[in-house]
Each structure stands twice: as structure tokens, then as C-alpha cells.
Design a protein around this motif. Structure first.
Motif, short mmCIF file in Angstrom:
data_model
loop_
_atom_site.label_atom_id
_atom_site.label_comp_id
_atom_site.label_asym_id
_atom_site.label_seq_id
_atom_site.Cartn_x
_atom_site.Cartn_y
_atom_site.Cartn_z
N CYS A 16 -3.90 -54.05 46.28
CA CYS A 16 -2.94 -55.02 45.72
C CYS A 16 -3.04 -55.08 44.20
CB CYS A 16 -3.19 -56.41 46.28
SG CYS A 16 -2.72 -56.59 47.99
N GLU A 17 -4.28 -55.18 43.70
CA GLU A 17 -4.46 -55.26 42.25
C GLU A 17 -4.03 -53.95 41.60
OE1 GLU A 17 -7.74 -56.10 38.74
OE2 GLU A 17 -8.38 -56.32 40.83
N TYR A 18 -4.36 -52.82 42.20
CA TYR A 18 -4.00 -51.52 41.64
C TYR A 18 -2.48 -51.35 41.58
CZ TYR A 18 -3.76 -46.51 40.90
OH TYR A 18 -3.47 -45.26 40.39
N GLN A 19 -1.80 -51.76 42.64
CA GLN A 19 -0.34 -51.64 42.66
C GLN A 19 0.32 -52.55 41.63
OE1 GLN A 19 0.29 -52.41 46.85
NE2 GLN A 19 0.34 -50.23 47.34
N ARG A 20 -0.32 -53.67 41.32
CA ARG A 20 0.23 -54.62 40.35
C ARG A 20 -0.11 -54.22 38.92
NH1 ARG A 20 1.95 -60.18 40.33
NH2 ARG A 20 2.82 -59.64 42.35
N LYS A 70 -10.37 -56.83 37.76
CA LYS A 70 -10.62 -58.22 38.18
C LYS A 70 -11.42 -58.27 39.47
CE LYS A 70 -6.69 -60.64 36.15
NZ LYS A 70 -5.45 -61.38 36.45
N PHE A 71 -10.98 -57.47 40.43
CA PHE A 71 -11.67 -57.42 41.72
C PHE A 71 -13.10 -56.92 41.54
CE2 PHE A 71 -13.15 -54.96 45.33
CZ PHE A 71 -13.10 -55.91 46.33
N PHE A 90 -8.01 -43.04 45.33
CA PHE A 90 -9.27 -42.63 45.95
C PHE A 90 -10.42 -42.49 44.95
CE2 PHE A 90 -12.37 -39.59 47.59
CZ PHE A 90 -12.72 -40.22 48.78
N ASN A 91 -10.20 -41.79 43.84
CA ASN A 91 -11.29 -41.58 42.87
C ASN A 91 -11.78 -42.89 42.26
OD1 ASN A 91 -11.27 -38.83 43.30
ND2 ASN A 91 -9.90 -38.41 41.59
N LEU A 92 -10.86 -43.78 41.98
CA LEU A 92 -11.21 -45.09 41.43
C LEU A 92 -12.05 -45.88 42.43
CD1 LEU A 92 -10.66 -46.89 38.94
CD2 LEU A 92 -8.63 -47.73 40.12
N VAL A 93 -11.65 -45.87 43.68
CA VAL A 93 -12.38 -46.59 44.73
C VAL A 93 -13.73 -45.93 44.98
CG1 VAL A 93 -12.37 -47.22 47.18
CG2 VAL A 93 -10.29 -47.49 45.82
#
Length: 188
Positions: A97-101, A107-108, A148-151
Motif C-alpha cells: 500500500c505504501e509503495y503504491q502510494r 514509513k512502514f 521484490f528487491n526492496l522487500v
């Protein structure tokens, strides 16, 4: 959509399942079995309801990031495997959700690191949680190549922090001053 109503629901539900009187693992084996047979584990039932309600929020989920990260973390740290498996994916959904916004998950990420430190210091968390967290979040992220890489780097960061926090908690009861100091340096 009434933000305060939803917020109250989530906080009340998490407060319910994290209350001391429902932490069955702290009871004797006989008392645990008696409660399990008569009532079942109410934490699981409420945890599943929290998960279901989270996914019903739709585009309003972003209103609860980062505010609900701490309460959801507290819930996922309850040592009940099915509850953990059902609720840890909420974290990936929060990241998504945060990534899409915003195009990032800062923040997360900041909130979960801050809250994880507090929760582990309070005696919550274990090796099994760390492994489950890593596998579930990585599996969820594998379906989204763009994030994926960010996560993956986030999971690596959290796993490393959790390992050090668990080591630190264990060593604090150790007699060896050198072990405690070494662990403190690693954590810093």
C-alpha cells in the motif's frame, strides 16, 4: 468510511488478544488443555477477524500506516503458529500500500524497526517468528517483481535486527560481562 471507528476496532481487538489472561502458553499444561477444550484459543479467532477486516479496508488501508504497524506486530508476536501465519501477510500488504502510494516503504520500515526493538525487549519474539516472518514476506513479495528487491532488503534488515535483539535478550542473563558487551556492540 469512519477512520476513528475502524481505528477503535483494530486497537480494541489487538488489546483483547494480547491481554495476559489469554496468553495460554503461560499456563500449566493441565490448565492449558482445560481452557483449550472448553473455549478454544480465542486469540486465533479474533486475529483472523482482524486480518479479514484489514483486507476489507480497500484504498483506506493507507490511513492506518504507520499507526497500526505496532499493534499488528504485537499480535503477530503471539506464539501461536496459525495466528502468525494468518496475520504476518498484513505486513506485506502494508508495504505494498505504501509503495503504491509513495514509491517507497520508509514509513512502514521505520515504524516496524522501532516497534520490534520495544517488543523484543519486552520479552516477545523468538527464532521461529523470525523464520516465519522471512519466509511469508518473501513469498508474498515474489508475486510482485517491482517491489521484490526492496522487500528482500527490508526482510534482510529485519532478520538481522531480530537476530541481534534476541541474542542481546539472551545474553543479558549471562554472567560473562564480555559476552554482554560484545552483544551490545553488535546490536549498536
Amino acid at each position: 468510511f469512519h477512520l476513528q471507528l475502524w481505528n477503535n476496532y483494530f486497537h480494541l481487538a489487538v488489546a483483547f488478544i494480547t491481554q495476559d489472561s489469554l496468553q495460554l502458553e503461560h499456563f500449566s499444561h493441565a490448565k492449558y488443555n482445560k481452557i483449550q477444550n472448553k473455549y478454544g484459543d480465542m486469540r486465533r479467532l479474533i486475529g483472523f477477524a482482524i486480518r479479514d477486516m484489514w483486507y476489507k479496508l480497500g484504498q483506506n488501508k493507507i490511513c492506518f500506516i504507520p499507526g497500526m504497524v505496532g499493534p499488528i506486530l504485537e499480535m503477530t508476536l503471539i506464539p501461536e503458529v496459525e495466528l502468525r501465519k494468518a496475520t504476518i501477510p498484513i505486513f506485506f500488504d502494508m508495504m505494498l500500500c505504501e509503495y503504491q502510494r509513495t514509491g517507497e516503504i520508509k514509513k512502514f520500515e521505520n515504524e516496524i524497526i522501532l516497534k520490534l526493538d520495544h517488543e523484543v525487549e519486552g520479552g516477545r519474539g523468538d527464532e521461529h517468528y523470525m523464520q516465519l516472518f522471512e519466509s511469508i514476506i518473501t513469498e508474498c513479495a515474489s508475486q510482485y517483481p517491482g517491489i521484490f528487491n526492496l522487500v528482500e532488503s527490508f526482510v534482510s534488515l529485519v532478520k538481522g535486527l531480530l537476530e541481534k535483539l534476541l541474542d542481546y535478550r539472551t545474553v543479558m542473563n549471562d554472567e560473562s560481562k564480555d559476552n554482554r558487551m560484545s552483544c551490545t556492540v553488535n546490536l549498536l
